[in-house]
Enzyme design. Structure first.
Site, PDB file in Angstrom:
ATOM      1  N   ASP A   1       0.817  -1.219   0.000  1.00 33.71           N
ATOM      2  CA  ASP A   1       0.000   0.000   0.000  1.00 33.71           C
ATOM      3  C   ASP A   1       0.850   1.267   0.000  1.00 33.71           C
ATOM      4  OD1 ASP A   1      -2.174  -1.626   0.001  1.00 33.71           O
ATOM      5  OD2 ASP A   1      -2.648  -1.391   2.123  1.00 33.71           O
TER       6      ASP A   1
ATOM      7  N   ARG B   1       0.363   1.676  16.615  1.00 31.35           N
ATOM      8  CA  ARG B   1      -0.013   2.769  15.729  1.00 31.35           C
ATOM      9  C   ARG B   1       0.177   4.165  16.340  1.00 31.35           C
ATOM     10  NH1 ARG B   1       1.060  -0.490  12.176  1.00 31.35           N
ATOM     11  NH2 ARG B   1      -0.508  -1.261  10.718  1.00 31.35           N
TER      12      ARG B   1
ATOM     13  N   ASP C   1      -6.955   1.414  11.266  1.00 28.60           N
ATOM     14  CA  ASP C   1      -5.724   2.199  11.332  1.00 28.60           C
ATOM     15  C   ASP C   1      -5.912   3.645  10.900  1.00 28.60           C
ATOM     16  OD1 ASP C   1      -4.208   0.207  12.415  1.00 28.60           O
ATOM     17  OD2 ASP C   1      -3.366  -0.476  10.519  1.00 28.60           O
TER      18      ASP C   1
ATOM     19  N   SER D   1      -2.452  -9.742   4.103  1.00 31.41           N
ATOM     20  CA  SER D   1      -2.161  -8.441   4.708  1.00 31.41           C
ATOM     21  C   SER D   1      -1.582  -8.713   6.083  1.00 31.41           C
ATOM     22  CB  SER D   1      -3.441  -7.610   4.819  1.00 31.41           C
ATOM     23  OG  SER D   1      -3.165  -6.383   5.453  1.00 31.41           O
TER      24      SER D   1
END
Length: 409
Positions: A17, A100, A129, A181
């Site tokens: 990505d 994160r 996210d 993923s």
């Protein structure tokens, strides 16, 4: 289409990505300057730093900033979560979620130091996210424009992303056949996508697992580990003092060898979608089991009971990206008080996916052998129990009398 020149700080992982985002930014925002930022929380090896940089630059970034945040992540995030014993929906040890806020904070700090006027991430519009990144961006760089390509571009799938890079002659960081993923850090490794999107299909652990063996392939001989805690924080593994990051790395290897900490779960995302994932958290699962055993000894009944509600709320805040909030800090302050006496040693036996308690000691233990024993001791008189039960059961007795024909007397 925006025409002004931008300087963009991009949260860069090196995966599909964020690799696609670099040339996409170039095409959408002409002459923009791209500073790719990678906060290393255990997902890349030091030897691969130069490879990471080459990939970012070859995709079109102007520079790559790599920040080694492994010790900070383990000490100030993973172990803070451990002290709270936060678990989302009873199963998920929050491996992606806890990393994160740190990653996003580092990206925001680089954006400010580089005088960027925009900040970008590669989270999808369906995922958690995007919330976690953007709440942190708002906390540390509230004036910067946020660019979220997955919410505005025409790419609709991973296959589209592969084709986008192929058409531009940019090396793809993975092949379609390997395109689970995945998110990796010191705390865990997650797997989503492909056949896992069908919850009726059993995971093919031989194909999926990377940190762990499946339990059936684990050794036939159990292994004992001993962990020493100081104020709720693990400080020694098998008698050896280790830094937070090193302790996690070693415990991941030990736990992974015995197939512990593998979770297959369907969870409720922030945006309301249910998603399925397979998570490997071998070291974290061992630490949670040890910490729980120590709290059993060291916390009184009411504190332990109330802390469970705090743990659930803390898990929710971590999952939804609300790490840098007053409520999270206030809950952390409560947790710190509870951990003042959570010190001692815990021994665990690891065997074919199981974590089995094998003994715990603490200088602050509230367990009294004389009180727990069937043998009467000096601190407990059995006759006292009668008065306690009479008072404790008085509301029940009163209600029963009121409901009876004779009523209260």
């Amino acid at each position: 289409m925006k025409s002004e020149k931008l300087k963009v700080a991009l949260a860069y992982s090196g995966g599909l990505d964020t690799t696609v985002i670099v040339p996409w930014l170039r095409e959408q925002y002409k002459d923009c300057e791209i500073v790719a930022v990678c906060a290393d929380v255990g997902q890349i090896k030091k030897a691969d730093y130069s490879k990471h940089e080459r990939n970012a630059l070859s995709a079109g970034a102007d520079k790559l900033v790599i920040i080694d945040a492994q010790e900070e992540f383990a000490r100030d995030y993973a172990f803070e979560m451990l002290k709270a014993r936060a678990v989302y929906e009873g199963k998920y040890l929050l491996g992606t979620a806890i990393a994160r806020p740190l990653i996003a904070q580092k990206v925001a700090q680089v954006a400010l130091s580089e005088n960027a006027n925009a900040i970008c991430h590669g989270a999808t519009g369906k995922g958690n996210d995007q919330v976690r990144f953007e709440l942190t961006f708002k906390a540390f760089a509230p004036h910067l424009q946020i660019i979220a390509p997955w919410r505005i571009w025409d790419i609709q799938s991973r296959e589209d992303a592969f084709e986008f890079l192929k058409q531009r002659g940019i090396a793809v960081p993975m092949t379609p056949e390997q395109s689970y993923s995945r998110d990796e850090n010191l705390w865990h490794l997650s797997h989503e996508g492909l056949e896992l999107e069908d919850p009726a299909i059993e995971p093919d652990y031989k194909r999926i697992l990377q940190l762990s063996q499946s339990p059936e392939n684990a050794p036939d001989t159990p292994e004992y580990v001993e962990l020493e805690f100081l104020c709720g924080v693990p400080v020694k593994l098998n008698g050896e003092a280790l830094s937070p990051a090193e302790l996690l790395k070693r415990l991941n290897k030990i736990g992974g060898r015995h197939g512990v900490g593998i979770v297959d779960t369907v969870e409720n995302r922030v945006v309301g979608i249910k998603s399925r994932g397979v998570y490997e958290t071998p070291g974290g699962a061992v630490l949670y089991a040890a910490h729980s055993k120590l709290e059993e000894l060291c916390l009184d009944r009411k504190t332990l009971d109330f802390k469970q509600s705090v743990s659930a709320k803390m898990a929710e805040l971590i999952y939804t990206g609300e790490w840098f909030t007053p409520l999270r800090r206030a809950l952390a302050a409560f947790v710190d008080v509870t951990q003042e006496t959570v010190s001692g040693s815990v021994k665990l036996k690891l065997y074919k996916g199981n974590i089995i308690a094998a003994g715990a000691t603490s200088p602050h233990s509230l367990y009294s052998e004389s009180l727990a024993s069937f043998t009467t001791g000096n601190l407990f008189d059995h006759k006292d129990a009668e008065g306690f039960i009479n008072l404790f059961g008085l509301p029940i007795l009163t209600r029963a009398l009121a409901a009876s024909s004779g009523g209260l007397s």
